[in-house]
Design an enzyme around this catalytic site. Structure first.
Site, PDB file in Angstrom:
ATOM      1  N   HIS A  59      69.475  32.606  -5.488  1.00 37.48           N
ATOM      2  CA  HIS A  59      70.668  31.769  -5.363  1.00 37.48           C
ATOM      3  C   HIS A  59      70.370  30.344  -5.802  1.00 37.48           C
ATOM      4  O   HIS A  59      69.226  29.875  -5.728  1.00 37.48           O
ATOM      5  CB  HIS A  59      71.173  31.766  -3.920  1.00 37.48           C
ATOM      6  CG  HIS A  59      71.751  33.054  -3.478  1.00 37.48           C
ATOM      7  ND1 HIS A  59      72.534  33.166  -2.359  1.00 37.48           N
ATOM      8  CD2 HIS A  59      71.685  34.308  -4.009  1.00 37.48           C
ATOM      9  CE1 HIS A  59      72.915  34.426  -2.203  1.00 37.48           C
ATOM     10  NE2 HIS A  59      72.403  35.137  -3.192  1.00 37.48           N
ATOM     11  N   GLU A  61      70.941  27.492  -4.420  1.00 39.76           N
ATOM     12  CA  GLU A  61      70.335  26.631  -3.399  1.00 39.76           C
ATOM     13  C   GLU A  61      68.836  26.884  -3.266  1.00 39.76           C
ATOM     14  O   GLU A  61      68.051  25.938  -3.133  1.00 39.76           O
ATOM     15  CB  GLU A  61      70.987  26.873  -2.030  1.00 39.76           C
ATOM     16  CG  GLU A  61      72.465  26.597  -1.983  1.00 39.76           C
ATOM     17  CD  GLU A  61      73.329  27.832  -2.212  1.00 39.76           C
ATOM     18  OE1 GLU A  61      74.350  27.955  -1.510  1.00 39.76           O
ATOM     19  OE2 GLU A  61      72.998  28.663  -3.081  1.00 39.76           O
ATOM     20  N   CYS A  89      75.415  30.721   1.849  1.00 33.16           N
ATOM     21  CA  CYS A  89      75.364  31.960   2.638  1.00 33.16           C
ATOM     22  C   CYS A  89      74.326  31.786   3.752  1.00 33.16           C
ATOM     23  O   CYS A  89      73.682  30.733   3.868  1.00 33.16           O
ATOM     24  CB  CYS A  89      74.980  33.132   1.730  1.00 33.16           C
ATOM     25  SG  CYS A  89      73.263  33.051   1.129  1.00 33.16           S
ATOM     26  N   CYS A  92      70.754  30.947   2.392  1.00 29.02           N
ATOM     27  CA  CYS A  92      70.647  29.584   1.869  1.00 29.02           C
ATOM     28  C   CYS A  92      70.792  28.547   2.974  1.00 29.02           C
ATOM     29  O   CYS A  92      70.077  27.542   2.983  1.00 29.02           O
ATOM     30  CB  CYS A  92      71.670  29.377   0.763  1.00 29.02           C
ATOM     31  SG  CYS A  92      71.327  30.428  -0.672  1.00 29.02           S
TER      32      CYS A  92
END
Length: 171
Positions: A59, A61, A89, A92
């Site tokens: 991801h 992040e 999410c 993260c």
């Protein structure tokens, strides 16, 4: 720093995160971008790479946090702000807390997996050993439109493939 200058700064960095989201989209990824700023300087950035890297942890992040930690040579990213185009999410949000990032600023809310207030608020959970300041909705329309357009296009591609396969089968 005045509230007005903080808002302007948040918008500026979110625009940068949106350019990173464009990079993700250009390689077929969900268009999410993240940038980490410390003392008004970029120390880390990333964009989604889960599909291309076959990595569920890829991801934006996570990429930005890893980049920032390497840049400052420390796994604690104190006093920094992360700007991300989509609400983090659980994975993260957990990484943001563990990195001790001071602020998280995001654009679009995620009502399916968002853990900065939409379904949970891990960033400010009082049982955790660090709470993150959260600013929601910066450049929300642009961030939300980018995600929506991507998935609309993806659904159209899937529909076209199904129709093509059906036509081949009927021949």
């Amino acid at each position: 720093m005045s509230d007005l200058s903080l808002i302007a700064q948040d918008e500026l960095w979110m625009i940068h995160a949106l350019t990173l989201a464009d990079k993700a989209e250009s390689i077929g990824e969900v268009p999410v971008g993240a940038v980490i700023v410390l003392d008004n300087q970029i120390i880390g950035e990333g964009y989604n790479r889960s599909i291309i890297d076959n990595d569920p942890c890829g991801h934006a992040e996570i990429m930005a946090i890893q980049s920032a930690a390497q840049h400052i040579d420390n796994y604690r990213i104190l006093d920094a702000t992360i700007y991300v185009t989509l609400e983090p999410c659980a994975m993260c949000a957990g990484a943001i807390v563990h990195a001790r990032i001071k602020r998280a600023v995001f654009g679009a809310s995620d009502h399916k997996t968002g853990c900065a207030g939409s379904i949970l608020n891990l960033l400010q959970h009082d049982k955790l050993n660090h709470q993150v300041e959260v600013q929601r909705g910066v450049k929300a329309e642009e961030c939300s439109s980018k995600i929506s357009a991507f998935f609309k296009g993806r659904r159209a591609q899937i529909k076209a493939l199904k129709q093509a396969n059906k036509a081949v089968q009927e021949e």
